[in-house]
Design a protein around this motif. Structure first.
Motif, PDB file in Angstrom:
ATOM      1  N   GLU A  74       0.805  -1.226   0.000  1.00 37.24           N
ATOM      2  CA  GLU A  74       0.000   0.000   0.000  1.00 37.24           C
ATOM      3  C   GLU A  74       0.837   1.275   0.000  1.00 37.24           C
ATOM      4  N   GLN A  75       2.155   1.096  -0.005  1.00 38.50           N
ATOM      5  CA  GLN A  75       3.079   2.260   0.043  1.00 38.50           C
ATOM      6  C   GLN A  75       2.650   3.244   1.123  1.00 38.50           C
ATOM      7  N   VAL A  76       2.607   2.711   2.293  1.00 33.07           N
ATOM      8  CA  VAL A  76       2.042   3.443   3.434  1.00 33.07           C
ATOM      9  C   VAL A  76       2.941   4.605   3.859  1.00 33.07           C
ATOM     10  N   THR A  77       2.290   5.762   4.070  1.00 28.53           N
ATOM     11  CA  THR A  77       3.054   6.938   4.517  1.00 28.53           C
ATOM     12  C   THR A  77       2.712   7.325   5.965  1.00 28.53           C
ATOM     13  N   GLY A  78       1.592   6.822   6.451  1.00 27.46           N
ATOM     14  CA  GLY A  78       1.204   7.167   7.815  1.00 27.46           C
ATOM     15  C   GLY A  78       0.573   5.982   8.530  1.00 27.46           C
ATOM     16  N   ILE A  79       0.779   5.923   9.846  1.00 23.45           N
ATOM     17  CA  ILE A  79       0.146   4.880  10.657  1.00 23.45           C
ATOM     18  C   ILE A  79      -0.495   5.560  11.862  1.00 23.45           C
ATOM     19  N   ILE A  80      -1.766   5.275  12.060  1.00 20.12           N
ATOM     20  CA  ILE A  80      -2.453   5.753  13.271  1.00 20.12           C
ATOM     21  C   ILE A  80      -2.828   4.493  14.034  1.00 20.12           C
ATOM     22  N   HIS A  81      -2.190   4.296  15.156  1.00 20.32           N
ATOM     23  CA  HIS A  81      -2.217   2.990  15.824  1.00 20.32           C
ATOM     24  C   HIS A  81      -3.136   3.012  17.049  1.00 20.32           C
ATOM     25  N   LEU A  82      -4.315   2.396  16.866  1.00 14.99           N
ATOM     26  CA  LEU A  82      -5.262   2.286  17.992  1.00 14.99           C
ATOM     27  C   LEU A  82      -5.471   0.858  18.458  1.00 14.99           C
ATOM     28  N   ALA A  83      -5.103  -0.144  17.651  1.00 14.89           N
ATOM     29  CA  ALA A  83      -5.412  -1.530  18.029  1.00 14.89           C
ATOM     30  C   ALA A  83      -4.793  -1.850  19.381  1.00 14.89           C
ATOM     31  N   ALA A  84      -5.594  -2.414  20.256  1.00 16.76           N
ATOM     32  CA  ALA A  84      -5.104  -2.767  21.587  1.00 16.76           C
ATOM     33  C   ALA A  84      -6.150  -3.616  22.281  1.00 16.76           C
ATOM     34  N   GLU A  85      -5.710  -4.309  23.287  1.00 15.71           N
ATOM     35  CA  GLU A  85      -6.639  -4.820  24.290  1.00 15.71           C
ATOM     36  C   GLU A  85      -6.878  -3.635  25.215  1.00 15.71           C
ATOM     37  N   SER A  86      -8.149  -3.295  25.464  1.00 15.05           N
ATOM     38  CA  SER A  86      -8.412  -1.990  26.083  1.00 15.05           C
ATOM     39  C   SER A  86      -9.146  -2.044  27.426  1.00 15.05           C
ATOM     40  N   HIS A  87      -9.567  -3.234  27.859  1.00 14.44           N
ATOM     41  CA  HIS A  87     -10.397  -3.243  29.073  1.00 14.44           C
ATOM     42  C   HIS A  87      -9.607  -3.687  30.315  1.00 14.44           C
ATOM     43  N   VAL A  88      -9.585  -2.804  31.317  1.00 12.95           N
ATOM     44  CA  VAL A  88      -8.795  -3.030  32.528  1.00 12.95           C
ATOM     45  C   VAL A  88      -9.175  -4.353  33.205  1.00 12.95           C
ATOM     46  N   ASP A  89     -10.472  -4.647  33.314  1.00 14.32           N
ATOM     47  CA  ASP A  89     -10.893  -5.872  34.001  1.00 14.32           C
ATOM     48  C   ASP A  89     -10.356  -7.116  33.301  1.00 14.32           C
ATOM     49  N   ARG A  90     -10.366  -7.108  31.980  1.00 11.22           N
ATOM     50  CA  ARG A  90      -9.808  -8.254  31.246  1.00 11.22           C
ATOM     51  C   ARG A  90      -8.316  -8.390  31.509  1.00 11.22           C
ATOM     52  N   SER A  91      -7.635  -7.256  31.642  1.00 12.27           N
ATOM     53  CA  SER A  91      -6.178  -7.320  31.862  1.00 12.27           C
ATOM     54  C   SER A  91      -5.858  -7.928  33.220  1.00 12.27           C
ATOM     55  N   ILE A  92      -6.786  -7.768  34.174  1.00 17.85           N
ATOM     56  CA  ILE A  92      -6.567  -8.345  35.510  1.00 17.85           C
ATOM     57  C   ILE A  92      -6.654  -9.869  35.431  1.00 17.85           C
ATOM     58  N   LYS A  93      -7.539 -10.352  34.565  1.00 15.46           N
ATOM     59  CA  LYS A  93      -7.696 -11.809  34.411  1.00 15.46           C
ATOM     60  C   LYS A  93      -6.654 -12.415  33.488  1.00 15.46           C
ATOM     61  N   ASP A  94      -6.211 -11.648  32.493  1.00 18.25           N
ATOM     62  CA  ASP A  94      -5.414 -12.240  31.411  1.00 18.25           C
ATOM     63  C   ASP A  94      -4.322 -11.265  30.947  1.00 18.25           C
ATOM     64  N   PRO A  95      -3.322 -11.021  31.805  1.00 17.49           N
ATOM     65  CA  PRO A  95      -2.316 -10.017  31.438  1.00 17.49           C
ATOM     66  C   PRO A  95      -1.477 -10.385  30.216  1.00 17.49           C
ATOM     67  N   PHE A  96      -1.290 -11.673  29.951  1.00 16.78           N
ATOM     68  CA  PHE A  96      -0.439 -12.074  28.815  1.00 16.78           C
ATOM     69  C   PHE A  96      -0.955 -11.513  27.498  1.00 16.78           C
ATOM     70  N   THR A  97      -2.276 -11.611  27.302  1.00 12.76           N
ATOM     71  CA  THR A  97      -2.843 -11.129  26.038  1.00 12.76           C
ATOM     72  C   THR A  97      -2.570  -9.635  25.872  1.00 12.76           C
ATOM     73  N   PHE A  98      -2.580  -8.916  26.975  1.00 10.04           N
ATOM     74  CA  PHE A  98      -2.330  -7.465  26.912  1.00 10.04           C
ATOM     75  C   PHE A  98      -0.874  -7.179  26.545  1.00 10.04           C
ATOM     76  N   ALA A  99       0.048  -7.967  27.137  1.00 11.22           N
ATOM     77  CA  ALA A  99       1.462  -7.759  26.791  1.00 11.22           C
ATOM     78  C   ALA A  99       1.681  -8.111  25.326  1.00 11.22           C
ATOM     79  N   ARG A 100       1.054  -9.181  24.872  1.00  7.82           N
ATOM     80  CA  ARG A 100       1.254  -9.616  23.486  1.00  7.82           C
ATOM     81  C   ARG A 100       0.773  -8.537  22.513  1.00  7.82           C
ATOM     82  N   THR A 101      -0.500  -8.162  22.632  1.00  7.26           N
ATOM     83  CA  THR A 101      -1.050  -7.212  21.654  1.00  7.26           C
ATOM     84  C   THR A 101      -0.472  -5.815  21.841  1.00  7.26           C
ATOM     85  N   ASN A 102      -0.517  -5.324  23.063  1.00  6.85           N
ATOM     86  CA  ASN A 102      -0.200  -3.908  23.266  1.00  6.85           C
ATOM     87  C   ASN A 102       1.305  -3.630  23.160  1.00  6.85           C
TER      88      ASN A 102
END
Ligand code: NAD
Ligand code: DAU
Length: 376
Positions: A74-102
């Protein structure tokens, strides 16, 4: 022509950013990269999915090879990066997924952009890597200011209240002090973004925003969850005493800030984005109850008895409040909506889009937290 990857575009804030860019900049090519986790929903983008300047790519940002190949294609010139695991409660249960994605996902994007852009004759010229972060990386504020003054909770103030009430807000230079696995992972990703500027000269920008509210928010977050529960007369699980304070910003105002900063922000800078709009949870919950009741033709306040105090969130940050005067002074941004208007629009949107809500609420996401907060 600009060719921009927006990651996490099928999520809450990302869908507003994609919509804004696709509609406002028909001459740009907008590539929405989203893995479609539980939080990703292409129904959020139905109105723009057939636009000629829009492409959706289902992919995981952690997949370096795919990210690199897509940037080349796509010959990318810009990146706006929002993808993330975003919910605090989920991070308390499953921190690995947050480290992986974020953390690893952000690193994968940074490295792919670095290799792709450094291989171009013009290198980083005209390029931009914009990372969307959160105020939660700064930790928690006290309820009263050092001078003993209580901030003006539950009224939307202007930036002037920051002048009047001293310095007890998050500013761009506030030391990072994350407490939850979510905020720790976001803090780590912010550090990587800045490291890519400092080490390789990548043109990066980071913004840290306060709590967003508005249409298309996944109904595990406070406001959409509670609107839906009130509608169905289900209990409203208030964590702890409901005294925690959050600073609420209408999501389209955040998207507008992202547009402005992407185009006019200074490379390597950080900008805080916030609504000057602090509310104790219990007070905002009462406003939501009254609004839902009124719009459904019930007696205002009739559903107050749905309020159910439950076990507090582990490590629950007491107060967040953003000082966004830098953004206001340098780029002229201000929240456009008064909170009363924003919350009315938001409640009305959820009540008018029950089908959108019902398609999400299979019931599974609610059970996810039963072991932490009790059965709802
Ligand atoms: P969201 O959970 O609604 O959406 C996240 C999106 O990212 C989803 O579409 C999901 O499918 C996608 N995604 C997740 N993992 C992925 C992966 N590995 N690869 C590709 N896509 C993936 O989140 P949101 O509330 O819209 O937040 C967006 C961003 O803004 C996040 O980075 C968050 O930290 C930040 N932020 C959110 C708020 C808020 O109040 N919601 C405030 C400040 C900052
Ligand atoms: O501050 C920005 C952050 O805001 C973003 O970085 C996060 O991605 C976003 O999820 C949000 O985090 P919060 O934890 O503040 O949002 P949440 O909607 O989960 O909770 C808001 C407040 O309400 C918080 O103090 C916890 C409380 N709460 C939440 C839920 C879901 C309850 O009391 N009961 C609930 O059921």
């Amino acid at each position: 022509m600009k060719s921009i990857i927006i990651t996490g575009g099928a999520g809450f804030i990302g869908s507003h950013v994609v919509r804004l860019f696709v509609n406002k900049y028909p001459e740009y090519r907008i590539i929405n990269v989203d893995k479609l986790t539980y939080a990703g929903n292409l129904a959020n983008l139905k109105d723009i999915e057939d636009k000629p300047n829009y492409r959706f790519v289902k992919a995981d940002i952690c997949d370096f090879d795919t990210m690199y190949a897509l940037m080349q294609e796509e010959q990318v010139t810009g990146i706006i990066h929002l993808a993330a695991e975003s919910h605090v409660d989920r991070s308390i249960k499953d921190p690995f997924t947050f480290a992986r994605t974020n953390v690893m996902g952000t690193l994968s994007l940074l490295q792919a952009a670095k290799l792709y852009w450094e291989a171009q004759p013009e290198k980083y010229e005209g390029k931009r890597f914009y990372h969307i972060s959160t105020d939660e990386v700064y930790g928690a504020l006290e309820m009263t200011h050092p001078e003993g003054i209580t901030p003006p909770f539950s009224t939307q103030a202007s930036s002037e209240h920051h002048e009047a009430y001293g310095e007890d807000f998050f500013v761009e230079t506030t030391k990072y002090n994350p407490h939850s696995p979510y905020s720790a992972s976001k803090a780590s990703s912010d550090h990587f973004v800045r490291a890519f500027h400092d080490t390789y000269g990548m043109p990066t920008i980071v913004t840290n925003c306060s709590n967003n509210y508005g249409p298309y928010q996944f109904p595990e977050k406070l406001i959409p969850l509670f609107i839906n529960n009130i509608r169905h007369r289900k209990p409203l699980p208030v964590y702890g005493k409901g005294e925690n304070v959050r600073d609420w910003l209408y999501v389209e105002d955040h998207a507008r800030a992202i547009d402005l900063i992407f185009h006019q922000g200074t490379i390597a800078e950080t900008y805080n984005i916030g609504g000057f709009n602090e509310w104790k949870n219990i007070d905002i919950i009462k406003v939501v109850i009254n609004t839902v009741d009124r719009l459904l033709g019930r007696a205002e306040g009739e559903d107050m008895d749905l309020i159910t105090y439950v076990t507090d969130r582990a490590g629950h940050d007491m107060r967040y409040a953003i000082d966004s005067r830098k953004l206001q002074a340098e780029l002229g941004w201000e929240p456009s909506l008064q909170f009363e208007e924003g919350i009315e629009k938001t409640v009305r949107w959820y009540l008018d889009h029950q089908e959108w809500m019902d398609n999400i609420t299979s019931g599974e996401y609610e059970k996810y937290y039963d072991d932490m907060y009790g059965k709802r």
